[in-house]
Design a protein around this motif. Structure first.
Motif, PDB file in Angstrom:
ATOM      1  N   LEU A  71      -3.376  65.804  41.201  1.00 30.75           N
ATOM      2  CA  LEU A  71      -2.277  65.099  40.526  1.00 30.75           C
ATOM      3  C   LEU A  71      -1.725  63.989  41.421  1.00 30.75           C
ATOM      4  CD1 LEU A  71      -0.307  68.149  39.067  1.00 30.75           C
ATOM      5  CD2 LEU A  71      -1.863  66.620  37.867  1.00 30.75           C
ATOM      6  N   ASP A  72      -2.584  63.389  42.211  1.00 34.98           N
ATOM      7  CA  ASP A  72      -2.140  62.329  43.109  1.00 34.98           C
ATOM      8  C   ASP A  72      -1.509  61.196  42.320  1.00 34.98           C
ATOM      9  OD1 ASP A  72      -3.454  63.901  44.939  1.00 34.98           O
ATOM     10  OD2 ASP A  72      -4.902  62.380  45.541  1.00 34.98           O
ATOM     11  N   HIS A  73      -0.568  60.524  42.958  1.00 33.57           N
ATOM     12  CA  HIS A  73       0.004  59.329  42.366  1.00 33.57           C
ATOM     13  C   HIS A  73       0.396  58.342  43.466  1.00 33.57           C
ATOM     14  CE1 HIS A  73       3.012  62.548  42.429  1.00 33.57           C
ATOM     15  NE2 HIS A  73       3.964  61.652  42.567  1.00 33.57           N
ATOM     16  N   TRP A  74       0.515  57.089  43.061  1.00 34.01           N
ATOM     17  CA  TRP A  74       0.807  55.996  43.975  1.00 34.01           C
ATOM     18  C   TRP A  74       2.024  55.266  43.425  1.00 34.01           C
ATOM     19  CZ3 TRP A  74      -3.704  57.882  42.388  1.00 34.01           C
ATOM     20  CH2 TRP A  74      -4.676  58.179  43.333  1.00 34.01           C
ATOM     21  N   VAL A  75       3.012  55.038  44.289  1.00 36.92           N
ATOM     22  CA  VAL A  75       4.241  54.365  43.869  1.00 36.92           C
ATOM     23  C   VAL A  75       4.280  52.998  44.543  1.00 36.92           C
ATOM     24  CG1 VAL A  75       6.766  54.454  43.867  1.00 36.92           C
ATOM     25  CG2 VAL A  75       5.432  56.573  43.580  1.00 36.92           C
ATOM     26  N   MET A  76       4.433  51.965  43.722  1.00 37.53           N
ATOM     27  CA  MET A  76       4.464  50.596  44.220  1.00 37.53           C
ATOM     28  C   MET A  76       5.804  49.959  43.883  1.00 37.53           C
ATOM     29  SD  MET A  76       0.637  50.102  42.817  1.00 37.53           S
ATOM     30  CE  MET A  76       0.855  51.567  41.830  1.00 37.53           C
ATOM     31  N   LEU A  77       6.508  49.535  44.925  1.00 35.90           N
ATOM     32  CA  LEU A  77       7.785  48.842  44.774  1.00 35.90           C
ATOM     33  C   LEU A  77       7.613  47.403  45.244  1.00 35.90           C
ATOM     34  CD1 LEU A  77      10.041  51.676  46.102  1.00 35.90           C
ATOM     35  CD2 LEU A  77      10.380  50.521  43.913  1.00 35.90           C
ATOM     36  N   PRO A  78       8.345  46.471  44.644  1.00 34.91           N
ATOM     37  CA  PRO A  78       8.216  45.071  45.051  1.00 34.91           C
ATOM     38  C   PRO A  78       8.459  44.893  46.553  1.00 34.91           C
ATOM     39  CG  PRO A  78       9.688  45.296  43.149  1.00 34.91           C
ATOM     40  CD  PRO A  78       9.359  46.674  43.621  1.00 34.91           C
ATOM     41  N   GLY A  79       7.526  44.234  47.225  1.00 32.69           N
ATOM     42  CA  GLY A  79       7.678  43.906  48.637  1.00 32.69           C
ATOM     43  C   GLY A  79       7.534  45.077  49.599  1.00 32.69           C
ATOM     44  N   LYS A  80       7.122  46.242  49.113  1.00 29.41           N
ATOM     45  CA  LYS A  80       6.981  47.435  49.956  1.00 29.41           C
ATOM     46  C   LYS A  80       5.522  47.890  49.950  1.00 29.41           C
ATOM     47  CE  LYS A  80      11.475  48.235  50.508  1.00 29.41           C
ATOM     48  NZ  LYS A  80      12.133  48.091  51.739  1.00 29.41           N
ATOM     49  N   PRO A  81       5.110  48.588  51.025  1.00 29.35           N
ATOM     50  CA  PRO A  81       3.755  49.159  51.002  1.00 29.35           C
ATOM     51  C   PRO A  81       3.649  50.248  49.930  1.00 29.35           C
ATOM     52  CG  PRO A  81       4.741  49.281  53.207  1.00 29.35           C
ATOM     53  CD  PRO A  81       5.812  48.818  52.264  1.00 29.35           C
ATOM     54  N   VAL A  82       2.461  50.427  49.409  1.00 32.74           N
ATOM     55  CA  VAL A  82       2.209  51.473  48.421  1.00 32.74           C
ATOM     56  C   VAL A  82       2.429  52.837  49.071  1.00 32.74           C
ATOM     57  CG1 VAL A  82       0.439  52.541  46.956  1.00 32.74           C
ATOM     58  CG2 VAL A  82       0.562  50.043  47.174  1.00 32.74           C
ATOM     59  N   VAL A  83       3.124  53.723  48.369  1.00 34.21           N
ATOM     60  CA  VAL A  83       3.342  55.091  48.854  1.00 34.21           C
ATOM     61  C   VAL A  83       2.376  56.003  48.100  1.00 34.21           C
ATOM     62  CG1 VAL A  83       4.982  56.989  49.080  1.00 34.21           C
ATOM     63  CG2 VAL A  83       5.763  54.621  49.391  1.00 34.21           C
ATOM     64  N   TYR A  84       1.487  56.625  48.861  1.00 38.70           N
ATOM     65  CA  TYR A  84       0.487  57.552  48.303  1.00 38.70           C
ATOM     66  C   TYR A  84       1.048  58.963  48.361  1.00 38.70           C
ATOM     67  CZ  TYR A  84      -3.781  60.409  48.234  1.00 38.70           C
ATOM     68  OH  TYR A  84      -4.730  61.357  47.961  1.00 38.70           O
ATOM     69  N   ILE A  85       0.982  59.656  47.229  1.00 39.10           N
ATOM     70  CA  ILE A  85       1.543  61.002  47.137  1.00 39.10           C
ATOM     71  C   ILE A  85       0.450  61.964  46.662  1.00 39.10           C
ATOM     72  CG2 ILE A  85       3.308  62.432  46.054  1.00 39.10           C
ATOM     73  CD1 ILE A  85       4.914  59.757  45.708  1.00 39.10           C
ATOM     74  N   PRO A  86      -0.176  62.686  47.606  1.00 41.62           N
ATOM     75  CA  PRO A  86      -1.178  63.680  47.217  1.00 41.62           C
ATOM     76  C   PRO A  86      -0.503  64.952  46.704  1.00 41.62           C
ATOM     77  CG  PRO A  86      -1.483  62.950  49.505  1.00 41.62           C
ATOM     78  CD  PRO A  86      -0.143  62.484  49.051  1.00 41.62           C
ATOM     79  N   LEU A  87      -0.948  65.421  45.554  1.00 44.02           N
ATOM     80  CA  LEU A  87      -0.386  66.616  44.935  1.00 44.02           C
ATOM     81  C   LEU A  87      -1.544  67.399  44.325  1.00 44.02           C
ATOM     82  CD1 LEU A  87       2.103  68.252  43.958  1.00 44.02           C
ATOM     83  CD2 LEU A  87       2.239  66.673  42.011  1.00 44.02           C
ATOM     84  N   ARG A  88      -1.631  68.684  44.667  1.00 43.75           N
ATOM     85  CA  ARG A  88      -2.743  69.515  44.202  1.00 43.75           C
ATOM     86  C   ARG A  88      -2.251  70.784  43.539  1.00 43.75           C
ATOM     87  NH1 ARG A  88      -4.484  65.466  46.004  1.00 43.75           N
ATOM     88  NH2 ARG A  88      -6.358  65.080  47.190  1.00 43.75           N
ATOM     89  N   LEU A  89      -2.932  71.171  42.490  1.00 40.76           N
ATOM     90  CA  LEU A  89      -2.770  72.481  41.884  1.00 40.76           C
ATOM     91  C   LEU A  89      -4.054  73.240  42.167  1.00 40.76           C
ATOM     92  CD1 LEU A  89      -0.448  70.998  40.508  1.00 40.76           C
ATOM     93  CD2 LEU A  89      -1.008  72.207  38.410  1.00 40.76           C
ATOM     94  N   ILE A  90      -3.907  74.447  42.689  1.00 41.43           N
ATOM     95  CA  ILE A  90      -5.055  75.242  43.117  1.00 41.43           C
ATOM     96  C   ILE A  90      -4.945  76.616  42.482  1.00 41.43           C
ATOM     97  CG2 ILE A  90      -6.239  76.220  45.135  1.00 41.43           C
ATOM     98  CD1 ILE A  90      -4.627  74.000  46.761  1.00 41.43           C
ATOM     99  N   GLU A  91      -6.021  77.092  41.873  1.00 44.37           N
ATOM    100  CA  GLU A  91      -6.010  78.425  41.284  1.00 44.37           C
ATOM    101  C   GLU A  91      -5.736  79.447  42.374  1.00 44.37           C
ATOM    102  OE1 GLU A  91      -8.786  81.285  38.493  1.00 44.37           O
ATOM    103  OE2 GLU A  91      -9.355  79.192  38.787  1.00 44.37           O
ATOM    104  N   ASN A  92      -4.805  80.364  42.099  1.00 40.87           N
ATOM    105  CA  ASN A  92      -4.426  81.394  43.053  1.00 40.87           C
ATOM    106  C   ASN A  92      -4.348  82.715  42.284  1.00 40.87           C
ATOM    107  OD1 ASN A  92      -3.296  83.073  44.934  1.00 40.87           O
ATOM    108  ND2 ASN A  92      -1.507  81.799  45.356  1.00 40.87           N
ATOM    109  N   GLY A  93      -5.484  83.395  42.156  1.00 47.20           N
ATOM    110  CA  GLY A  93      -5.538  84.602  41.342  1.00 47.20           C
ATOM    111  C   GLY A  93      -5.234  84.250  39.904  1.00 47.20           C
ATOM    112  N   THR A  94      -4.226  84.916  39.332  1.00 45.78           N
ATOM    113  CA  THR A  94      -3.831  84.606  37.954  1.00 45.78           C
ATOM    114  C   THR A  94      -2.748  83.527  37.903  1.00 45.78           C
ATOM    115  OG1 THR A  94      -2.199  86.388  37.960  1.00 45.78           O
ATOM    116  CG2 THR A  94      -4.419  86.916  37.123  1.00 45.78           C
ATOM    117  N   GLY A  95      -2.355  83.027  39.060  1.00 42.90           N
ATOM    118  CA  GLY A  95      -1.321  82.000  39.137  1.00 42.90           C
ATOM    119  C   GLY A  95      -1.870  80.687  39.665  1.00 42.90           C
TER     120      GLY A  95
END
Length: 141
Positions: A70-94
């Protein structure tokens, strides 16, 4: 560029991976649990836009996938891109949710701690939301 300091912030959600991903992967659901995504988040053609105190942000989300990315990248005017790594991982039944918070250049210790606390609150909100939802199979009946 040097490597950025990173913190892994995670939470376990008592909801099957497919259900958690079906909800969390939809950008229009982000404002329900991610305080950093303002209620102004909206689609504009192929882009997602949001009003922020620093100006209009463009957000790019990972395409739908079978890997819980579920990664996403946030871009604001005049600022470097902010990379946001987000993962969902199967954990048993959760589902295990893991957010990688990168310390941005010039960020103070207090700012980094504050951002980490905000991410923790967002993940707790996602957990509450998903665990209190009716199971997917019940909604399809």
């Amino acid at each position: 560029m040097a490597s950025l300091e990173a913190r892994l912030i995670g939470i376990t959600i008592d909801r099957p991976m497919d259900e958690a991903y079906a909800f969390a992967s939809r950008p229009e659901n982000f404002p329900e649990w991610a305080a950093g995504m303002s209620s102004s988040l909206h689609r504009d053609g192929e882009r997602w836009l949001a009003e922020t105190p620093l100006g209009e942000a463009t957000i790019r989300f990972s395409p739908a996938n079978d890997f819980g990315v579920l990664d996403h990248w946030v871009m604001l005017p005049g600022k470097p891109v902010v990379y946001i790594p987000l993962r969902l991982i199967e954990n048993g039944t959760g589902t295990q949710v893991v957010f990688t918070l990168f310390r941005q250049p010039g960020m103070t210790d207090a700012d980094f701690d504050r951002d980490a606390a905000m991410v923790g609150k967002d993940l707790t909100a996602l957990k509450r939301l998903l665990e209190n939802r009716e199971p997917l199979e019940s909604r399809q009946s």
